[in-house]
Design a protein around this motif. Sequence first.
Motif, PDB file in Angstrom:
ATOM      1  N   MET A   1       0.847  -1.203   0.000  1.00 23.34           N
ATOM      2  CA  MET A   1       0.000   0.000   0.000  1.00 23.34           C
ATOM      3  C   MET A   1       0.884   1.255   0.000  1.00 23.34           C
ATOM      4  SD  MET A   1      -3.233   0.765   2.475  1.00 23.34           S
ATOM      5  CE  MET A   1      -3.661  -0.802   3.180  1.00 23.34           C
ATOM      6  N   ILE A   5      -2.313   6.030  -0.183  1.00 19.11           N
ATOM      7  CA  ILE A   5      -3.463   5.155   0.086  1.00 19.11           C
ATOM      8  C   ILE A   5      -3.654   5.001   1.598  1.00 19.11           C
ATOM      9  CG2 ILE A   5      -4.387   2.810  -0.181  1.00 19.11           C
ATOM     10  CD1 ILE A   5      -3.234   2.687  -2.950  1.00 19.11           C
ATOM     11  N   VAL A  24      -6.442  10.757  -2.200  1.00 20.59           N
ATOM     12  CA  VAL A  24      -6.898   9.980  -3.363  1.00 20.59           C
ATOM     13  C   VAL A  24      -6.344  10.654  -4.629  1.00 20.59           C
ATOM     14  CG1 VAL A  24      -8.926   9.397  -4.763  1.00 20.59           C
ATOM     15  CG2 VAL A  24      -8.939   8.953  -2.316  1.00 20.59           C
ATOM     16  N   ALA A  27      -2.651   9.977  -4.894  1.00 20.65           N
ATOM     17  CA  ALA A  27      -2.392   8.602  -5.340  1.00 20.65           C
ATOM     18  C   ALA A  27      -2.582   8.499  -6.857  1.00 20.65           C
ATOM     19  CB  ALA A  27      -3.321   7.627  -4.614  1.00 20.65           C
ATOM     20  N   THR A  32      -1.017   5.529  -9.308  1.00 22.67           N
ATOM     21  CA  THR A  32      -1.625   4.313  -8.737  1.00 22.67           C
ATOM     22  C   THR A  32      -2.941   4.025  -9.464  1.00 22.67           C
ATOM     23  OG1 THR A  32      -0.728   5.040  -6.620  1.00 22.67           O
ATOM     24  CG2 THR A  32      -2.283   3.209  -6.556  1.00 22.67           C
ATOM     25  N   GLU A  36      -6.981   0.040  -7.420  1.00 19.78           N
ATOM     26  CA  GLU A  36      -6.162  -0.240  -6.234  1.00 19.78           C
ATOM     27  C   GLU A  36      -6.510   0.767  -5.129  1.00 19.78           C
ATOM     28  OE1 GLU A  36      -1.993  -0.468  -7.201  1.00 19.78           O
ATOM     29  OE2 GLU A  36      -1.431  -0.364  -5.074  1.00 19.78           O
ATOM     30  N   ILE A  37      -6.688   2.031  -5.524  1.00 19.65           N
ATOM     31  CA  ILE A  37      -7.034   3.067  -4.537  1.00 19.65           C
ATOM     32  C   ILE A  37      -8.411   2.743  -3.939  1.00 19.65           C
ATOM     33  CG2 ILE A  37      -7.423   5.546  -4.171  1.00 19.65           C
ATOM     34  CD1 ILE A  37      -5.718   6.012  -6.748  1.00 19.65           C
ATOM     35  N   GLU A  40      -8.034  -0.895  -1.839  1.00 20.90           N
ATOM     36  CA  GLU A  40      -7.139  -0.893  -0.667  1.00 20.90           C
ATOM     37  C   GLU A  40      -7.355   0.325   0.234  1.00 20.90           C
ATOM     38  OE1 GLU A  40      -3.080  -1.424  -1.721  1.00 20.90           O
ATOM     39  OE2 GLU A  40      -3.489  -3.273  -2.829  1.00 20.90           O
ATOM     40  N   GLY A  41      -7.718   1.470  -0.381  1.00 19.74           N
ATOM     41  CA  GLY A  41      -7.877   2.685   0.415  1.00 19.74           C
ATOM     42  C   GLY A  41      -9.292   2.860   0.931  1.00 19.74           C
TER      43      GLY A  41
END
Length: 211
Positions: A1, A5, A24, A27, A32, A36-37, A40-41
């Motif tokens: 990560m 994130i 965000v 990222a 990124t 994925e953001i 995972e975020g």
Amino acid sequence: MTDSIVKAFEGILKGDQEQVAEHVQLALDEGTAPREILNEGLISAMDRVGVLFETNEYYVPEMLIAARAMKAGLEILRPELMNAEVEAVGKVLIGTVQGDLHDIGKKLVAIMLEGAGFQVVDLGVDTPPEKIVEALKAETADIVALSALLTTTMMNMKGAITSVEEAGLRDQVKIIVGGAPVTEEFAREIGADGFAADASAAVKLAKTLMS
Ligand code: B1M
């Protein structure tokens, strides 16, 4: 990560909309992948909020401000998750069922469907069966997508399907269901045309039903 994130994740736990939006964006600027953001975020932070609620460390107000912060991040990601180039492949009416106020998952499904080329009409949360029937009469929709996040409200999906049947509209539309407590088996039991566990699966299912 990545660090950004992690900061977005922490921002959701604190309910800090600015921190979430800023990280965000950061990222994305760092290259990124939007998915994925998102996963995972944002989504994992909401899962963590759910755990904190279960263990009585968070209460409803904390859940609410976390949800607002998550939405701030989702708005930044929205254009990245959508692809404006695709042609309209069908029309979907989407709503969270009666008695249920959870709207983030439904919103995410709507964004992903739009991104896949569907025209989406969002009926909002706490949607009574009559509103679904009225909307179906007003719009020529191909699919109705229903969301429920509570074990107590998922039964209202059955009520919505029954109302569509009673209005004589059931054979004109496919009805699909989803949301954390909903399962494939439950979908079959209530007479839905399909179940999707997440937003990507909802897009796949909607495309399959259109073909
Ligand atoms: Co609520 N809440 N909540 N809540 N809340 C849950 C759902 C809960 C699991 C928390 C917990 O105990 N761990 C629990 C439900 C327990 C149960 O029934 N089994 C719960 C509870 C108990 C409650 C209240 C009853 C609390 C109270 O008042 N005592 C209350 C009910 C209010 C009501 O609706 N009448 C309540 C209230 C709220 C807030 C309003 C404060 C807030 C929502 C704010 C908002 O949405 N604007 C809230 C929140 C934020 C949550 C959690 C923490 C997060 C939900 C979320 O946004 N997840 C949640 C715990 C959790 O889920 N981990 C919880 C992120 C989102 C991306 O995921 O919505 O699952 P999700 O959507 C996914 C999939 O499910 C699927 O795709 C989405 C994307 O991948 N999907 C579909 C969803 N809809 C779909 C439709 C489809 C297909 C797929 O159509 C085909």
